[in-house]
Write an enzyme that holds these catalytic residues in place. Structure first.
Site, short mmCIF file in Angstrom:
data_model
loop_
_atom_site.label_atom_id
_atom_site.label_comp_id
_atom_site.label_asym_id
_atom_site.label_seq_id
_atom_site.Cartn_x
_atom_site.Cartn_y
_atom_site.Cartn_z
N ALA A 157 35.33 15.23 57.79
CA ALA A 157 35.65 13.92 57.29
C ALA A 157 36.75 14.05 56.27
CB ALA A 157 34.25 13.35 56.62
N TYR A 158 36.59 14.88 55.50
CA TYR A 158 37.78 15.30 54.45
C TYR A 158 39.05 15.38 55.09
CZ TYR A 158 40.27 17.03 50.51
OH TYR A 158 41.16 17.15 49.34
N SER A 159 38.97 16.26 56.22
CA SER A 159 40.27 16.47 56.72
C SER A 159 40.85 15.19 57.35
CB SER A 159 40.06 17.66 57.61
OG SER A 159 39.87 18.77 57.32
#
Length: 251
Positions: A157-159
């Site tokens: 999700a962060y990436s």
């Protein structure tokens, strides 16, 4: 060591999101030290008040950037508090999200991470751009990550959100090229920051192992790059990314 360029931002005004800690707070501190009038936005009201004292910011707004209406109202409020102009936006509000494989990723964590890191940043740009266009000048610095270029395992999700920030920055920068508003993103590798408290030590160790310099970055190193990107000196680079990655990134 931080070198202050006295007067570099004299007469300029800035909004810094995620301004209560980490890169946002350090960038705000430096902007004020170099002459800018700064408004801090953050969801943590008590930390925001303390950061305003520490940085010298003149205006604060406690808000959740995932609330588009609240962001629009904050832009109006800060625009007035800053004397009727917004020259700089540093969009640094963000979270890491869960640290698990994709097939185990909690849906609520996925949605929240994308909502803060990408949608919230979009809302901030959308609200501030018209204010910059009205004055024919602006600098927008969107905080992305090396994870948006390379992807980190167990941080999908962060990436994905940071890759989205890079794409949004390229699109917006091209839209505004020639209109006096410069838009770039910063893609740092991991640096010492309170956001690391959201991660297991194994993830931090993995990210450190990917940095050829063999150490994490320091927040003042990324803040120095942000301040260049936010300055008049950054005049012929837009829709692009600047790295502070200790040699990790290759493009």
């Amino acid at each position: 060591m931080t070198r202050i360029f006295e007067g570099r931002f004299a007469g300029r005004t800035a909004i810094v999101t995620g301004g209560a800690s980490g890169l946002g707070k350090e960038t705000a501190r430096r902007l004020v030290a170099e002459g800018a009038k700064v408004a801090l936005w953050d969801v943590r009201e008590e930390a925001l008040a303390a950061a305003a004292v520490e940085t010298g910011a003149s205006h604060t707004v406690a808000l959740d950037v995932t609330d588009a209406a609240a962001v629009q109202a904050a832009a109006t409020s800060s625009h007035q508090a800053l004397g009727g102009r917004v020259d700089i936006l540093v969009a640094s509000a963000g979270i890491t999200g869960a640290t698990v494989p994709v097939h185990e990723f909690p849906l609520d964590s996925w949605r929240r991470t994308i909502d803060i890191n990408l949608n919230g940043l979009f809302y901030c740009c959308r609200a501030v751009v018209p204010l910059m266009l009205a004055n024919g000048y602006g600098r927008i610095v969107n905080i992305a990550s090396v994870a948006g270029k390379e992807g980190n395992p167990n941080a999908s999700a962060y990436s994905a959100s940071k890759a989205g920030v890079i794409g949004l920055t390229k699109s917006l920068g091209k839209e505004l090229a020639g209109k006096g508003v410069i838009v770039n993103s910063l893609t740092p590798a991991t640096f010492e920051s309170p956001i690391l408290d959201q991660l297991p030590q194994s993830q931090v160790d993995y990210m450190r192992s990917k940095i050829p310099m063999g150490r994490l970055g320091e927040v003042h190193e990324s803040a120095a790059m942000v301040c260049f990107m936010a300055s008049e000196e950054c005049s012929f680079t837009t829709a692009s990314t600047f790295d502070t990655s200790g040699g990790r990134t290759t493009y």
